[in-house]
Design a protein around this motif. Structure first.
Motif, PDB file in Angstrom:
ATOM      1  N   THR A   1       0.773  -1.149  -0.078  1.00 15.98           N
ATOM      2  CA  THR A   1      -0.021   0.047  -0.052  1.00 15.98           C
ATOM      3  C   THR A   1       0.907   1.212  -0.063  1.00 15.98           C
ATOM      4  OG1 THR A   1      -0.113   0.278   2.355  1.00 15.98           O
ATOM      5  CG2 THR A   1      -1.647  -1.452   1.450  1.00 15.98           C
ATOM      6  N   ASP A   2       0.201   2.428  -0.185  1.00 21.21           N
ATOM      7  CA  ASP A   2       1.056   3.644  -0.245  1.00 21.21           C
ATOM      8  C   ASP A   2       1.645   3.886   1.273  1.00 21.21           C
ATOM      9  OD1 ASP A   2       0.350   4.480  -2.841  1.00 21.21           O
ATOM     10  OD2 ASP A   2      -1.469   5.114  -2.098  1.00 21.21           O
TER      11      ASP A   2
ATOM     12  N   GLY B   1       3.017   1.585   2.963  1.00 21.68           N
ATOM     13  CA  GLY B   1       4.058   0.468   3.166  1.00 21.68           C
ATOM     14  C   GLY B   1       3.348  -0.870   3.657  1.00 21.68           C
TER      15      GLY B   1
ATOM     16  N   PRO C   1      -2.141   1.339  -5.512  1.00 19.97           N
ATOM     17  CA  PRO C   1      -1.255   2.235  -4.846  1.00 19.97           C
ATOM     18  C   PRO C   1      -0.166   2.874  -5.833  1.00 19.97           C
ATOM     19  CG  PRO C   1      -0.981   0.019  -4.063  1.00 19.97           C
ATOM     20  CD  PRO C   1      -1.787  -0.138  -5.203  1.00 19.97           C
ATOM     21  N   GLU C   2       0.162   4.095  -5.427  1.00 19.62           N
ATOM     22  CA  GLU C   2       1.265   4.950  -6.080  1.00 19.62           C
ATOM     23  C   GLU C   2       2.613   4.519  -5.788  1.00 19.62           C
ATOM     24  OE1 GLU C   2       0.168   7.333  -8.474  1.00 19.62           O
ATOM     25  OE2 GLU C   2      -2.083   6.617  -8.088  1.00 19.62           O
ATOM     26  N   VAL C   3       2.918   3.397  -5.194  1.00 21.63           N
ATOM     27  CA  VAL C   3       4.445   3.152  -4.906  1.00 21.63           C
ATOM     28  C   VAL C   3       5.013   2.522  -6.431  1.00 21.63           C
ATOM     29  CG1 VAL C   3       4.199   2.693  -2.447  1.00 21.63           C
ATOM     30  CG2 VAL C   3       3.568   0.811  -3.964  1.00 21.63           C
TER      31      VAL C   3
ATOM     32  N   PRO D   1       4.152  -1.890  -6.402  1.00 25.42           N
ATOM     33  CA  PRO D   1       2.959  -2.248  -5.802  1.00 25.42           C
ATOM     34  C   PRO D   1       2.796  -3.708  -5.589  1.00 25.42           C
ATOM     35  CG  PRO D   1       2.391  -1.482  -7.855  1.00 25.42           C
ATOM     36  CD  PRO D   1       3.727  -1.450  -7.786  1.00 25.42           C
TER      37      PRO D   1
END
Length: 169
Positions: free
Chosen positions: A109-110, A112, A155-157, A160
């Protein structure tokens, strides 16, 4: 087509060592023994050639445990598909899936946090909320694709999705 070319096409013969499927049904430690791994070098988290691929990952994906120049090409990849692009985890399982290994796909998730979205315990079926598709390949291997569940926000990671392999002795 010879059995050697079938094995090689699935990424099974490297550096003159036997793959997991050739080690028989005995499990991880029989595979390690068949590949000449002893003592601390036979542990699942050991990486004798220090290429970043542990023995457990080599066993789970039917790779040679040492000096395999093509190993990184045969490990899972994270791809972006569609419009807008969505993350997808793609990997190929060997014809003989080890009974003592679990394959776990997690979404990061964004914040972590890791959320399990797909799991395969040994030779059992896949479970989880992720969109899981399988395709049998001509060489007996199975290509697996896992996407984030439709109801979850992407998510914006940077990465992801990840695949974790667990040893289940």
């Amino acid at each position: 087509m010879s059995w050697k070319s079938v094995l090689a096409s699935c990424g099974l013969l490297f550096a003159g060592l036997l793959p997991a499927s050739a080690a028989g049904e005995g499990g991880y430690f029989d595979w390690a023994n068949a590949n000449g791994l002893v003592g601390v070098f036979a542990e699942p988290d050991a990486d004798l050639d220090q290429d970043g691929i542990t023995n457990l990952m080599a066993y789970a994906f039917d790779l040679a445990p040492v000096n395999d120049p093509e190993a990184w090409d045969k490990l899972p990849t994270l791809a972006m598909i569609g419009d807008p692009p969505e993350p997808v985890m793609i990997f190929v399982l060997p014809p003989e899936i080890p009974r003592d290994v679990s394959y776990v796909v997690e979404m990061i998730t964004d914040g972590g946090k890791r959320i399990e979205i797909a799991r395969k315990n040994g030779r059992g079926g896949w479970i989880g909320t992720g969109e899981i598709s399988r395709q049998k390949l001509e060489d007996g291997c199975t290509q697996v694709t896992v996407q984030i569940p439709l109801e979850m926000e992407i998510p914006e990671v940077a990465k992801p999705l990840r695949l974790r392999v667990e040893f289940q002795p």
